[in-house]
Scaffold this motif. Structure first.
Motif, PDB file in Angstrom:
ATOM      1  N   PHE A 101       0.676  -1.129   0.098  1.00 29.52           N
ATOM      2  CA  PHE A 101       0.008  -0.086   0.065  1.00 29.52           C
ATOM      3  C   PHE A 101       0.805   1.183  -0.147  1.00 29.52           C
ATOM      4  O   PHE A 101      -0.008   2.339  -0.081  1.00 29.52           O
ATOM      5  CB  PHE A 101      -0.987   0.033   1.321  1.00 29.52           C
ATOM      6  CG  PHE A 101      -1.583  -1.257   1.536  1.00 29.52           C
ATOM      7  CD1 PHE A 101      -2.450  -1.837   0.438  1.00 29.52           C
ATOM      8  CD2 PHE A 101      -1.220  -1.900   2.553  1.00 29.52           C
ATOM      9  CE1 PHE A 101      -3.175  -3.029   0.677  1.00 29.52           C
ATOM     10  CE2 PHE A 101      -2.014  -3.277   2.893  1.00 29.52           C
ATOM     11  CZ  PHE A 101      -2.757  -3.682   2.035  1.00 29.52           C
ATOM     12  N   GLY A 102       2.263   1.247   0.160  1.00 27.82           N
ATOM     13  CA  GLY A 102       3.136   2.225   0.345  1.00 27.82           C
ATOM     14  C   GLY A 102       2.840   3.086   1.577  1.00 27.82           C
ATOM     15  O   GLY A 102       3.111   4.216   1.598  1.00 27.82           O
ATOM     16  N   ASP A 103       2.420   2.320   2.489  1.00 27.94           N
ATOM     17  CA  ASP A 103       1.900   3.053   4.000  1.00 27.94           C
ATOM     18  C   ASP A 103       2.282   1.993   4.842  1.00 27.94           C
ATOM     19  O   ASP A 103       1.482   1.213   5.203  1.00 27.94           O
ATOM     20  CB  ASP A 103       0.308   3.653   3.765  1.00 27.94           C
ATOM     21  CG  ASP A 103       0.221   4.379   4.918  1.00 27.94           C
ATOM     22  OD1 ASP A 103       1.019   4.512   6.178  1.00 27.94           O
ATOM     23  OD2 ASP A 103      -0.768   5.088   4.802  1.00 27.94           O
ATOM     24  N   ALA A 104       2.834   2.623   5.729  1.00 24.67           N
ATOM     25  CA  ALA A 104       3.518   1.312   6.955  1.00 24.67           C
ATOM     26  C   ALA A 104       2.660   2.032   8.215  1.00 24.67           C
ATOM     27  O   ALA A 104       3.088   1.266   9.304  1.00 24.67           O
ATOM     28  CB  ALA A 104       5.041   1.333   7.280  1.00 24.67           C
ATOM     29  N   HIS A 105       1.868   2.795   8.157  1.00 21.34           N
ATOM     30  CA  HIS A 105       1.167   3.023   9.132  1.00 21.34           C
ATOM     31  C   HIS A 105       0.182   2.027  10.014  1.00 21.34           C
ATOM     32  O   HIS A 105      -0.461   1.357   9.251  1.00 21.34           O
ATOM     33  CB  HIS A 105       0.242   4.430   8.851  1.00 21.34           C
ATOM     34  CG  HIS A 105      -0.363   5.065  10.154  1.00 21.34           C
ATOM     35  ND1 HIS A 105      -1.326   4.512  10.966  1.00 21.34           N
ATOM     36  CD2 HIS A 105      -0.295   6.264  10.779  1.00 21.34           C
ATOM     37  CE1 HIS A 105      -1.624   5.436  12.076  1.00 21.34           C
ATOM     38  NE2 HIS A 105      -0.925   6.425  11.802  1.00 21.34           N
ATOM     39  N   MET A 106       0.249   1.851  11.324  1.00 19.01           N
ATOM     40  CA  MET A 106      -0.302   0.641  11.873  1.00 19.01           C
ATOM     41  C   MET A 106      -1.301   1.251  13.116  1.00 19.01           C
ATOM     42  O   MET A 106      -1.022   2.083  13.385  1.00 19.01           O
ATOM     43  CB  MET A 106       0.875  -0.191  12.518  1.00 19.01           C
ATOM     44  CG  MET A 106       1.712  -0.914  11.737  1.00 19.01           C
ATOM     45  SD  MET A 106       0.757  -2.163  10.863  1.00 19.01           S
ATOM     46  CE  MET A 106       1.648  -2.142   9.134  1.00 19.01           C
ATOM     47  N   LEU A 107      -2.315   0.413  13.198  1.00 18.04           N
ATOM     48  CA  LEU A 107      -3.083   0.689  14.205  1.00 18.04           C
ATOM     49  C   LEU A 107      -3.107  -0.915  15.142  1.00 18.04           C
ATOM     50  O   LEU A 107      -3.037  -1.809  14.733  1.00 18.04           O
ATOM     51  CB  LEU A 107      -4.521   0.915  14.109  1.00 18.04           C
ATOM     52  CG  LEU A 107      -5.197   0.128  13.070  1.00 18.04           C
ATOM     53  CD1 LEU A 107      -5.928  -0.974  13.798  1.00 18.04           C
ATOM     54  CD2 LEU A 107      -6.431   1.076  12.494  1.00 18.04           C
ATOM     55  N   ILE A 108      -3.520  -0.714  16.552  1.00 16.69           N
ATOM     56  CA  ILE A 108      -3.468  -1.767  17.571  1.00 16.69           C
ATOM     57  C   ILE A 108      -4.800  -2.004  17.993  1.00 16.69           C
ATOM     58  O   ILE A 108      -5.536  -0.924  18.324  1.00 16.69           O
ATOM     59  CB  ILE A 108      -2.406  -1.528  18.731  1.00 16.69           C
ATOM     60  CG1 ILE A 108      -1.088  -1.098  17.870  1.00 16.69           C
ATOM     61  CG2 ILE A 108      -2.290  -2.965  19.317  1.00 16.69           C
ATOM     62  CD1 ILE A 108      -0.407  -2.059  17.164  1.00 16.69           C
TER      63      ILE A 108
END
Length: 664
Positions: free
Chosen positions: A192-199
């Motif tokens: 996705f070209g985006d490494a932002h994560m949620l938990i």
């Protein structure tokens, strides 16, 4: 209504959109990569244009090339399908800037729902219930670990921009968090070209329920009932059904209202899917909203009698919704399975190859097939390995299950590994039949669902034997001149003037060996001491033994016979002792690449002594990470690859010595 649209996608969804457009008299423009030049969607479209090399990032994800094709071809609108650019706000905006209608939601809705963390903040404001978790912008690994510890294990790490199970891991304990987070970030960046994560808190034995919604440009929003998508492996849906089993009218109304509230919060237009997770007590929580039509939309079409692609086209052209809330039909029950090119027994690793034989079940009012391939097509490593979606409908869930089992039994594929037998076992599992399905069912029951069955039913063995005898006769006939076709030398059936001729045929299925004694008495065929009546038409054999008739298909692939008897698929090899004479029985230990891919991690040092199942190496293929593990206790003698290497299918990766060999 539009007169010409461009379809910015491939595979079964592109073929599905083309079918609806053809019915409505709308011309279609397809785009394709170099790898898809002969693909089915290209053959079906009115026009088709190449947009780049095989890799999606160089073709289907090149927005400027797709828009250029749309303007040059005279298309008025672009349908993004699902996947690729379907939820890309920049692409939607670029279509608008070029004077093209984007057949999807407004840019603002895509933006609002494109980030899972931002979407959950918006849903909280709208009063939609949320799973406990962390959805903020701080992404330092140590901080995310603190949030996971606060939430309490197990937790789910999930890519904010993700989908399809990519960039997602369940973490059972804190010590595993750092490695899982790093893996998710790599996978999300690649996909996705985006490494932002949620938990989020990982609910035990949850159901995955989603609501199909539609909005129009006149401010109307409607929900089209729910789908249950709980049967999953590796966080990817395997079976979908509608309506959800055990769903009460009160819960359906509550979830439908929550889904409409979510859509209303972003002024939604077009097709969308609001996904919820529900616990055993009936509580449900918002997960995400997919701003597109989804893979599983056919089950909604089957229970409502509606064409959702047509709804998309009409709404995008400015028409109001055809129906209002409360007017959407709900009749019977529908089940969909995703037929993938994959190896379930090998951790569902994707498979590649050519569809040497592709015979899906016959379609009818009860059976539907959405497929982007035909016989002879290739399943490449560049895209999702889905072969087809098989959908059934019937008056009740119980009858739909039987309908699906019959359709799967009639589905024959040779050339690539596939999950048809796994799907049959899952559909027939007691928990699924009882409607007791949660997202952990497959993992809990993997020993049953993935068991290796190398037994061969009598009818299957008879059919393989008869196929072999027919092949012998055909070869014998080919050695005799046509002018002497009546010669006994041309029969190849072992005929004797008096007495019985016998031969023994050996077959192997997995680890099991079978010896079949075949005789000829007069013109009769004797198999293992019993007369067999049989007829053959191509690959179809009708075999009658002791009054019991069976329909069996036999498909040859080199030295292998693929036998389909309506109860399963067996691969039989002729067991010819002379064929292997002189082979060295001793083989060096080693691990090879299960598919083409890129090496992204070496997990142990050369010389390490490891236990069976120990992770050794990580490779990326088909946008997913796959871990290769030790096949036995032993020693990693050497790595034959390095991080960053692109490796071919079957390439040797590790020189591995099993414990017994290492000791010697």
């Amino acid at each position: 209504m539009f007169t010409k649209i461009l379809i910015a996608n491939r595979g079964e969804i592109a073929c599905r959109i083309i079918a609806t457009c053809r019915r409505l008299g709308i011309a279609t423009v397809a785009v394709y990569s170099e790898a898809d030049a002969a693909a089915r969607h290209v053959r079906l479209a009115d026009e088709a244009y190449e947009v780049g090399p095989a890799a999606a990032r160089d073709s289907y994800l090149r927005a400027e090339r797709i828009i250029d094709v749309a303007t040059r071809s005279g298309a008025q609108a672009v349908h993004p399908g699902y996947g690729f650019l379907s939820e890309n706000e920049a692409f939607a905006q670029a279509c608008a800037d070029a004077g093209l209608v984007f057949i999807g939601p407004p840019v603002g809705a895509i933006r609002a729902m494109g980030s899972k963390s931002a979407a959950k903040a918006l849903m909280k404001q709208a009063g939609v219930p949320l799973v406990p978790g962390y959805h903020g912008d701080e992404q330092a690994p140590a901080f995310l670990r603190e949030q996971a510890d606060r939430i309490g294990y197990p937790v789910l790490i999930k890519a904010s921009a993700g989908g399809g199970g990519k960039g997602m891991r369940v973490v059972e304990r804190g010590d595993d968090f750092a490695a899982a987070l790093a893996s998710c970030q790599r996978e999300a960046s690649a996909s996705f070209g985006d490494a932002h994560m949620l938990i989020e808190k990982y609910l035990q034995q949850p159901q995955h329920i989603e609501i199909q919604v539609f909005g129009d440009t006149h401010g109307n929003i409607v929900s089209l009932h729910e789908r249950d998508c709980s049967a999953q492996r590796r966080h990817q849906k395997v079976i979908e059904e509608a309506p959800a089993p055990g769903m009460s009218a009160q819960q359906r109304a509550a979830m439908g209202q929550a889904a409409r509230d979510a859509a209303q919060a972003v002024a939604y237009v077009g097709a969308g899917t609001v996904e919820f997770i529900a616990d055993a007590q009936g509580h449900f929580y918002f997960m995400e909203m997919n701003t597109r039509l989804q893979v599983e939309h056919p089950v909604t079409e089957m229970i409502t009698g509606l064409d959702l692609v047509e709804w998309q086209l009409r709404i995008a052209s400015g028409e109001p919704l055809p129906l209002r809330e409360g007017q959407v039909p709900l009749r019977g029950h529908s089940i969909e399975v995703r037929v993938y090119a994959e190896e379930p027994a090998k951790g569902f690793l994707p498979a590649i190859g050519t569809l040497l034989h592709y015979a899906p079940p016959s379609v009818s009012a009860h059976v539907r097939l959405d497929s982007g391939v035909e016989g002879g097509d290739a399943i490449s490593p560049h895209y999702d390995p889905m072969i087809a979606k098989l959908i059934v409908w019937d008056e009740t869930r119980e009858r739909a299950i039987e309908r699906m089992l019959g359709a799967l039994a009639a589905f024959r594929i040779v050339g690539v590994g596939n999950n048809i037998e796994f799907l049959s076992r899952l559909i027939d599992h007691a928990s699924f039949r009882a409607g007791q399905v949660d997202t952990g069912l497959i993992e809990r029951e993997r020993d049953i669902l993935l068991a290796v069955d190398d037994d061969v039913p009598r009818a299957a063995l008879d059919a393989a034997t008869l196929w072999t005898l027919r092949a012998q006769r055909q070869r014998a006939a080919g050695l005799v001149p046509a002018t002497d076709a009546q010669s006994p030398w041309a029969s190849g059936d072992g005929w004797r003037l008096n007495g019985t001729h016998q031969q023994t045929l050996g077959f192997r299925c997995g680890e099991r060996e079978f010896a079949v004694v075949v005789g000829a008495q007069g013109r009769a065929c004797i198999v293992d001491g019993q007369a067999i009546d049989w007829q053959a038409d191509g690959d179809a054999f009708e075999v009658t033994r002791a009054g019991r008739r069976a329909q069996v298909h036999v498909v040859a692939d080199g030295d292998r016979l693929h036998v389909f008897d309506g109860h399963g698929h067996r691969v039989l090899e002729r067991d010819d002792p002379l064929a292997h004479a002189g082979e060295d029985e001793a083989a060096d230990g080693g691990l090879v690449a299960p598919m083409p891919g890129k090496i992204i991690g070496l997990l142990v040092e050369a010389g390490a002594v490891v236990d069976k199942g120990a992770p050794l190496l990580v490779m990326e293929a088909m946008k997913m990470e796959h871990t290769l593990c030790a096949p036995a206790a032993g020693t990693v003698s050497a790595f034959l690859c390095a991080v960053g290497d692109q490796v071919a299918d079957g390439a040797e990766l590790i020189d591995f010595a099993p414990a017994a060999q290492a000791a010697a």
